[in-house]
Design an enzyme around this catalytic site. Structure first.
Site, PDB file in Angstrom:
ATOM      1  N   GLN A  99       0.831  -1.196   0.000  1.00  0.00           N
ATOM      2  CA  GLN A  99       0.000   0.000   0.000  1.00  0.00           C
ATOM      3  C   GLN A  99       0.869   1.250   0.000  1.00  0.00           C
ATOM      4  O   GLN A  99       2.070   1.194   0.234  1.00  0.00           O
ATOM      5  CB  GLN A  99      -0.901   0.010   1.239  1.00  0.00           C
ATOM      6  CG  GLN A  99      -0.146  -0.067   2.554  1.00  0.00           C
ATOM      7  CD  GLN A  99      -0.992  -0.566   3.693  1.00  0.00           C
ATOM      8  OE1 GLN A  99      -2.219  -0.538   3.642  1.00  0.00           O
ATOM      9  NE2 GLN A  99      -0.349  -1.039   4.760  1.00  0.00           N
ATOM     10  N   TYR A 129     -10.745   5.569  18.988  1.00  0.00           N
ATOM     11  CA  TYR A 129     -10.749   4.268  18.313  1.00  0.00           C
ATOM     12  C   TYR A 129      -9.915   3.244  19.081  1.00  0.00           C
ATOM     13  O   TYR A 129     -10.404   2.166  19.438  1.00  0.00           O
ATOM     14  CB  TYR A 129     -10.221   4.414  16.890  1.00  0.00           C
ATOM     15  CG  TYR A 129     -10.111   3.096  16.150  1.00  0.00           C
ATOM     16  CD1 TYR A 129     -11.236   2.518  15.579  1.00  0.00           C
ATOM     17  CD2 TYR A 129      -8.889   2.440  16.032  1.00  0.00           C
ATOM     18  CE1 TYR A 129     -11.143   1.298  14.908  1.00  0.00           C
ATOM     19  CE2 TYR A 129      -8.787   1.231  15.362  1.00  0.00           C
ATOM     20  CZ  TYR A 129      -9.919   0.666  14.804  1.00  0.00           C
ATOM     21  OH  TYR A 129      -9.818  -0.542  14.146  1.00  0.00           O
ATOM     22  N   GLN A 130      -8.656   3.572  19.344  1.00  0.00           N
ATOM     23  CA  GLN A 130      -7.738   2.608  19.958  1.00  0.00           C
ATOM     24  C   GLN A 130      -8.241   2.146  21.326  1.00  0.00           C
ATOM     25  O   GLN A 130      -8.197   0.941  21.642  1.00  0.00           O
ATOM     26  CB  GLN A 130      -6.340   3.230  20.124  1.00  0.00           C
ATOM     27  CG  GLN A 130      -5.811   3.972  18.915  1.00  0.00           C
ATOM     28  CD  GLN A 130      -5.266   3.069  17.829  1.00  0.00           C
ATOM     29  OE1 GLN A 130      -5.327   1.855  17.936  1.00  0.00           O
ATOM     30  NE2 GLN A 130      -4.736   3.654  16.776  1.00  0.00           N
ATOM     31  N   ASP A 154       0.237   0.303  13.867  1.00  0.00           N
ATOM     32  CA  ASP A 154       0.623   1.584  14.459  1.00  0.00           C
ATOM     33  C   ASP A 154       0.975   1.451  15.936  1.00  0.00           C
ATOM     34  O   ASP A 154       1.598   2.333  16.517  1.00  0.00           O
ATOM     35  CB  ASP A 154      -0.488   2.621  14.275  1.00  0.00           C
ATOM     36  CG  ASP A 154      -1.833   2.121  14.771  1.00  0.00           C
ATOM     37  OD1 ASP A 154      -1.999   1.989  15.995  1.00  0.00           O
ATOM     38  OD2 ASP A 154      -2.724   1.873  13.934  1.00  0.00           O
ATOM     39  N   GLU A 174       0.876  -8.368  11.768  1.00  0.00           N
ATOM     40  CA  GLU A 174       0.746  -7.227  10.863  1.00  0.00           C
ATOM     41  C   GLU A 174       1.460  -7.570   9.566  1.00  0.00           C
ATOM     42  O   GLU A 174       2.612  -8.011   9.578  1.00  0.00           O
ATOM     43  CB  GLU A 174       1.350  -5.973  11.497  1.00  0.00           C
ATOM     44  CG  GLU A 174       1.606  -4.821  10.547  1.00  0.00           C
ATOM     45  CD  GLU A 174       0.337  -4.250   9.920  1.00  0.00           C
ATOM     46  OE1 GLU A 174       0.279  -4.170   8.666  1.00  0.00           O
ATOM     47  OE2 GLU A 174      -0.590  -3.895  10.675  1.00  0.00           O
ATOM     48  N   ASP A 205       0.726 -12.702   6.803  1.00  0.00           N
ATOM     49  CA  ASP A 205      -0.708 -12.759   6.555  1.00  0.00           C
ATOM     50  C   ASP A 205      -1.432 -13.321   7.774  1.00  0.00           C
ATOM     51  O   ASP A 205      -1.098 -14.397   8.269  1.00  0.00           O
ATOM     52  CB  ASP A 205      -0.969 -13.634   5.330  1.00  0.00           C
ATOM     53  CG  ASP A 205      -2.443 -13.780   5.050  1.00  0.00           C
ATOM     54  OD1 ASP A 205      -3.001 -14.859   5.330  1.00  0.00           O
ATOM     55  OD2 ASP A 205      -3.047 -12.812   4.561  1.00  0.00           O
ATOM     56  N   ALA A 206      -2.445 -12.605   8.245  1.00  0.00           N
ATOM     57  CA  ALA A 206      -3.137 -12.999   9.473  1.00  0.00           C
ATOM     58  C   ALA A 206      -3.889 -14.315   9.317  1.00  0.00           C
ATOM     59  O   ALA A 206      -3.914 -15.136  10.245  1.00  0.00           O
ATOM     60  CB  ALA A 206      -4.092 -11.892   9.901  1.00  0.00           C
ATOM     61  N   ASP A 224      -7.989  -5.189  14.045  1.00  0.00           N
ATOM     62  CA  ASP A 224      -7.832  -3.778  13.690  1.00  0.00           C
ATOM     63  C   ASP A 224      -7.392  -3.728  12.237  1.00  0.00           C
ATOM     64  O   ASP A 224      -6.256  -3.412  11.921  1.00  0.00           O
ATOM     65  CB  ASP A 224      -6.792  -3.140  14.618  1.00  0.00           C
ATOM     66  CG  ASP A 224      -6.527  -1.681  14.294  1.00  0.00           C
ATOM     67  OD1 ASP A 224      -7.363  -1.058  13.616  1.00  0.00           O
ATOM     68  OD2 ASP A 224      -5.473  -1.165  14.716  1.00  0.00           O
ATOM     69  N   TYR A 292     -12.927   9.904  10.843  1.00  0.00           N
ATOM     70  CA  TYR A 292     -13.374   8.740  10.087  1.00  0.00           C
ATOM     71  C   TYR A 292     -14.619   9.109   9.290  1.00  0.00           C
ATOM     72  O   TYR A 292     -15.351  10.030   9.669  1.00  0.00           O
ATOM     73  CB  TYR A 292     -13.669   7.560  11.012  1.00  0.00           C
ATOM     74  CG  TYR A 292     -12.448   6.844  11.530  1.00  0.00           C
ATOM     75  CD1 TYR A 292     -11.162   7.186  11.098  1.00  0.00           C
ATOM     76  CD2 TYR A 292     -12.566   5.814  12.453  1.00  0.00           C
ATOM     77  CE1 TYR A 292     -10.046   6.529  11.574  1.00  0.00           C
ATOM     78  CE2 TYR A 292     -11.445   5.146  12.936  1.00  0.00           C
ATOM     79  CZ  TYR A 292     -10.191   5.514  12.489  1.00  0.00           C
ATOM     80  OH  TYR A 292      -9.076   4.856  12.953  1.00  0.00           O
TER      81      TYR A 292
END
EC number: 2.5.1.22
Length: 359
Positions: A99, A129-130, A154, A174, A205-206, A224, A292
């Site tokens: 990305q 959010y967090q 993050d 992640e 990859d999750a 997340d 958002y």
């Protein structure tokens, strides 16, 4: 700024489309605004970071011009609208294997992290959010010990989990290491989460990570993830939720980012419906995050078969956890009153999802 064009138009370079994997538009698009993505070429359906005359905005430039002017397309996640922020300075811009990553200093929200043209967080409102995505699930069960974070590069969710002294292991999976590196450089108040010795970082990859994880390993999983566009669509489909459920202990809990009630009601319904087929109980909560889309974000909270979980009333209140209120930094948004209030749904959404959420 880079690339002055015409009358003060400054556009960042477009992406090469690697994140699409060549399969993004071949997947079934959920019955919501994502349908807008299907009518443009794959590279153009991705969002690109764009700064025009000192303002960042989420519409993005398509290759080429029309009538001498750059052609802009709405973000497929929220066609017809975009939030803009005044840019004081671009601090970082690069492409990872997955990305485009952009960081800029804004005039009103502090530093901003943008992935593929979509605002992920700002220094001013990241707490809304967090803190909520972490403490809604963790304060709903007694003494969580093993926790998995999917995404969250993050570090903000890690920072919040680290407030819970009962937690012994925090796995994070992640896929994009650049996000982690950028956060450590530009967002140290979030990336401090990586400093916790309980954190075990896995780059990859999750879905693959979860398939290799022992059954029933985790007390809680927090997803997340990015918005469900292209390859990320797999993260809102039944096989992925089944994989998550398999990795949870009996009575284990899942908290999954679940979009905006104002923009994605159909997607929320789809997610709740899928989760109802997989989990014992399913609930929907929400939080207010100004930067958002539409100013809100939702969460689907689920529990597996086993001890009942009362998500709406925290049995593990943050206020009673030793040092949790000020660990790393003081809580800014979450408290037990906000926890309970997060499950109060407006009438229009209650009508849409009431039958799906009924026990």
């Amino acid at each position: 700024m880079e690339g002055d064009v015409g009358i003060g138009l400054v556009c960042q370079n477009t992406m090469d489309g690697k994140a699409s994997n060549g399969n993004g538009l071949e997947k079934t698009v959920p019955s919501c605004c994502l349908k807008a993505m299907a009518c443009v070429p794959e590279d153009d359906a991705k969002c690109h970071s764009t700064v025009v005359s000192g303002w960042f905005s989420e519409p993005h430039p398509r290759s080429g011009k029309k009538g001498g002017k750059a052609v802009y397309f709405n973000n497929p996640m929220w066609p017809g609208e975009a939030h803009s922020l005044k840019v004081e300075k671009v601090l970082f811009k690069d492409k990872s294997d997955f990305q485009e990553v952009l960081v800029f200093e804004s005039a009103t929200y502090g530093k901003v992290l943008v992935l593929d043209g979509i605002v992920q967080l700002t220094e001013k409102d990241e707490c809304a959010y967090q803190e909520m995505i972490a403490h809604l699930p963790l304060c709903s069960i007694s003494s969580p010990k093993n926790v998995l974070v999917v995404g969250g590069g993050d570090g903000g969710v890690l920072r919040e989990i680290s407030r819970h002294s009962s937690v012994e292991v925090i796995d994070i999976c992640e896929i994009d290491k650049m996000v982690i590196d950028v956060s450590k450089k530009f967002f140290p108040e979030l990336a401090v989460g990586f400093d916790d010795p309980r954190v075990q970082l896995h780059i990859g990859d999750a879905a693959e990570f979860l398939r290799k994880s022992p059954e029933g390993k985790y007390d809680a999983i927090i997803v997340d993830s990015s918005d469900p566009v292209g390859p990320a669509l797999a993260l809102v489909e039944k096989p992925f939720f089944e994989t998550l459920a398999r990795a949870l202990k009996p009575g284990g809990v899942l908290c999954n980012m679940a979009e905006s009630m104002w923009l994605h009601t159909h997607l929320i319904e789809d997610m709740i419906s899928i989760c109802r087929q997989t989990f014992k109980s399913v609930h929907y909560a929400w939080s207010s995050v100004p930067t958002y889309p539409s100013g809100v974000i939702g969460f689907v909270l689920c529990s597996t078969e086993g001890p009942a979980v009362d998500f709406k009333n925290p049995i593990n209140p943050i206020e009673k956890l030793d040092g949790a209120m000020t660990h790393k930094r003081e809580l800014k948004f979450y408290n037990s009153d906000m926890h309970r209030a997060a499950f109060a749904l407006p009438t229009f959404l209650r009508r849409e999802v009431a039958s799906l959420l009924a026990s």
